[in-house]
Design an enzyme around this catalytic site. Structure first.
Site, PDB file in Angstrom:
ATOM      1  N   TRP A 208       0.722  -1.136  -0.089  1.00 30.05           N
ATOM      2  CA  TRP A 208      -0.156   0.118   0.009  1.00 30.05           C
ATOM      3  C   TRP A 208       0.961   1.200  -0.021  1.00 30.05           C
ATOM      4  O   TRP A 208       0.580   2.407  -0.595  1.00 30.05           O
ATOM      5  CB  TRP A 208      -0.999   0.029   1.191  1.00 30.05           C
ATOM      6  CG  TRP A 208      -1.792  -1.154   0.957  1.00 30.05           C
ATOM      7  CD1 TRP A 208      -2.002  -2.204   1.667  1.00 30.05           C
ATOM      8  CD2 TRP A 208      -2.792  -1.307  -0.055  1.00 30.05           C
ATOM      9  NE1 TRP A 208      -3.087  -3.124   1.361  1.00 30.05           N
ATOM     10  CE2 TRP A 208      -3.484  -2.647   0.007  1.00 30.05           C
ATOM     11  CE3 TRP A 208      -3.295  -0.698  -1.306  1.00 30.05           C
ATOM     12  CZ2 TRP A 208      -4.528  -2.916  -0.612  1.00 30.05           C
ATOM     13  CZ3 TRP A 208      -4.229  -1.040  -2.219  1.00 30.05           C
ATOM     14  CH2 TRP A 208      -4.965  -2.219  -1.795  1.00 30.05           C
TER      15      TRP A 208
ATOM     16  N   ASP B  24      -1.140   6.506   6.617  1.00 27.47           N
ATOM     17  CA  ASP B  24      -2.127   5.715   6.233  1.00 27.47           C
ATOM     18  C   ASP B  24      -2.362   4.613   7.244  1.00 27.47           C
ATOM     19  O   ASP B  24      -1.880   3.484   7.394  1.00 27.47           O
ATOM     20  CB  ASP B  24      -1.880   5.215   4.949  1.00 27.47           C
ATOM     21  CG  ASP B  24      -2.900   3.991   4.420  1.00 27.47           C
ATOM     22  OD1 ASP B  24      -3.889   4.022   5.314  1.00 27.47           O
ATOM     23  OD2 ASP B  24      -2.691   3.322   3.454  1.00 27.47           O
TER      24      ASP B  24
ATOM     25  N   LYS C   2     -12.287  -1.495   7.565  1.00 28.36           N
ATOM     26  CA  LYS C   2     -11.455  -2.218   8.525  1.00 28.36           C
ATOM     27  C   LYS C   2     -12.164  -2.222   9.875  1.00 28.36           C
ATOM     28  O   LYS C   2     -12.636  -3.413  10.485  1.00 28.36           O
ATOM     29  CB  LYS C   2      -9.858  -2.018   8.492  1.00 28.36           C
ATOM     30  CG  LYS C   2      -9.461  -1.684   7.165  1.00 28.36           C
ATOM     31  CD  LYS C   2      -9.407  -2.618   5.984  1.00 28.36           C
ATOM     32  CE  LYS C   2      -8.879  -2.144   4.857  1.00 28.36           C
ATOM     33  NZ  LYS C   2      -8.528  -3.240   3.801  1.00 28.36           N
TER      34      LYS C   2
END
Length: 470
Positions: free
Chosen positions: A198, A272, A298
């Site tokens: 990511w 992030d 999440k």
């Protein structure tokens, strides 16, 4: 007369006992699974065909619907090599006699905590207008918006000089929004610590909008979070970017890094935290956090909204081409209603925050995360090499535990997936844009209880005992 979609299933010879929804009218047929628009049956959106050999058999009957409790051997899964099992196609809905056996280990989107899901169901059953149908500027929704923001501030102890924004576009949207807001010029420099999938994606996106200095000290396999030194950060960097939990690689920063040397207090940290936000405390001031974002799907809510926490002094200097929907200053000034807000999704964030408060706060979430992950890692470590996990021990993720079986043996991995699916444990291998991975992943977000993690760990031990000699 709205369009709707149906699944047409025909002529299926299912070799798996629990696959009740795919009943065969005859054993020797081909299978087509077709997704079609009911207003235009000729329009086939997607199809897949599987062929069954002449000697394929229908396995199981209505009398054996109870999920098995002990691992079986590959030979006992009759016809397993003839037709792909739903578990191998990414199915998340096994037919279970007891729904309480269900556990969703998906990497996201995933299940909300059971109490939150029950509260959402209650709100939809009380016969009143829900947030899903409210105007985003109505007084009723503005109260919901304020409550969600305030609850998030309390849970994560966000200082008053930070704005809390609810934005569109997910994590991928923030990959662009961050440089567009913090780099006014294409020549501005930002430092990106690449530690996995990511952060690599974020780095590639940022290169469209600014000059990116890449720090990649973890190698191609990304098994750890190396310590950053003063020389790693490019002079004049507008920010240092990190991903605090790499879901694909299974590595996590259990505490955010302190910027070294002269950069401290001068280079804001951008985080992030999409997959670990609310699972541990954040030292906003001590770690020089300038901006943190987390997509909701999440640990904090339902997919469709992204939380952005940004320090007020970083607002007001976006790039000229930054669109309004991504402009932090525009959204902050409008009170999060510059355009149509994701009303229902924002309410769910508030419900999750209040659930975290009732359960004991972010410290309790961290305690549970440690307990759940240790259960799975212990099962891996005590398997005598039957399972392995790639990440270095100090950097092992508490959120996402990757593991392989017999060194990545695909036949044994598929058998494991079928066995877990038939017991209601799903999401260990989901469809991704990265192809079929070697490693399975047990994702242990707030929606997974300690008991569910213990059940998976117990099955892993039992499965290894049965198959370690094969």
């Amino acid at each position: 007369s709205r369009p709707f979609w149906f699944v047409a299933v025909g002529s299926v010879a299912c070799p798996f006992p629990t696959c009740r929804q795919l009943r065969p009218p005859a054993p020797k047929m081909s299978t087509s699974v077709v997704l079609a628009n009911a207003e235009d049956p000729a329009m086939i959106v997607a199809g897949a065909a599987h062929h069954v050999d002449e000697d394929a058999k229908h396995c199981g009957s209505d009398d054996d619907a109870e999920a098995p409790t002990q691992p079986t051997t590959p030979e006992s899964s009759e016809c397993a090599d003839r037709l792909q099992h739903p578990a191998l196609l990414g199915s998340l809905q096994p037919p279970l006699a007891d729904p309480s056996h269900f556990a969703n280990f998906s990497p996201g989107p995933t299940s909300l905590p059971a109490d939150v899901e029950a509260e959402i169901a209650r709100r939809f059953s009380r016969g009143r207008l829900t947030s899903m149908a409210m105007s985003h500027r109505s007084p009723e929704f503005l109260r919901i918006l304020d409550d969600a923001r305030d609850a998030l501030r309390r849970v994560m102890r966000i200082p008053t000089n930070y704005e809390v924004l609810f934005m569109h576009g997910g994590g991928h949207g923030q990959f662009a929004a961050v440089p567009l807001n913090l780099c006014a010029s294409r020549s501005d420099i930002a430092t990106y610590a690449v530690t996995g999938t990511w952060s690599q994606r974020a780095c590639a996106e940022a290169q469209k909008y600014c000059e990116v200095h890449v720090v990649n000290k973890s190698g191609p396999d990304h098994k750890s979070f190396p310590e950053l030194t003063e020389s790693d950060i490019a002079p004049g960097s507008k920010y240092l970017y990190v991903c605090s939990n790499e879901t694909v690689n299974g590595v996590e920063l259990h505490r955010l890094p302190r910027l070294p040397g002269a950069h401290r207090g001068r280079v804001p940290l951008v985080v992030d935290a999409s997959s670990d936000f609310t699972s541990k405390p954040v030292d906003w001031v001590g770690d020089d956090v300038g901006l943190l974002f987390a997509c909701a799907s999440k640990n904090i809510g339902h997919p469709g909204v992204t939380v952005v926490v940004v320090r007020a002094d970083l607002l007001g200097r976006p790039a000229p081409l930054c669109p309004g929907v991504f402009d932090y200053s525009v959204n902050a000034a409008s009170g999060n209603v510059w355009n149509t807000a994701a009303t229902f999704n924002i309410e769910v964030v508030g419900l999750v925050m209040r659930w975290i408060e009732r359960e004991g706060g972010v410290e309790e979430m961290e305690r549970r995360s440690i307990e759940k992950s240790e259960l799975i890692y212990k099962a891996i470590e005590e398997s005598g090499g039957f399972y392995s996990t790639p990440a270095d021990v100090p950097s092992r993720s508490r959120m996402n535990v990757p593991f392989d079986i017999c060194g990545g043996d695909e036949a044994m991995t598929e058998h494991f997936l079928i066995e877990t699916w038939e017991r209601g444990m799903v999401g260990l291998r989901t469809i991704t844009p990265f192809g079929t991975p070697r490693y399975l992943r047990a994702s242990l977000y707030h929606g997974v209880s300690v008991g569910q993690a213990a059940r998976l760990a117990s099955f892993m031990r039992d499965f290894a005992k049965v198959h370690a000699h094969l």
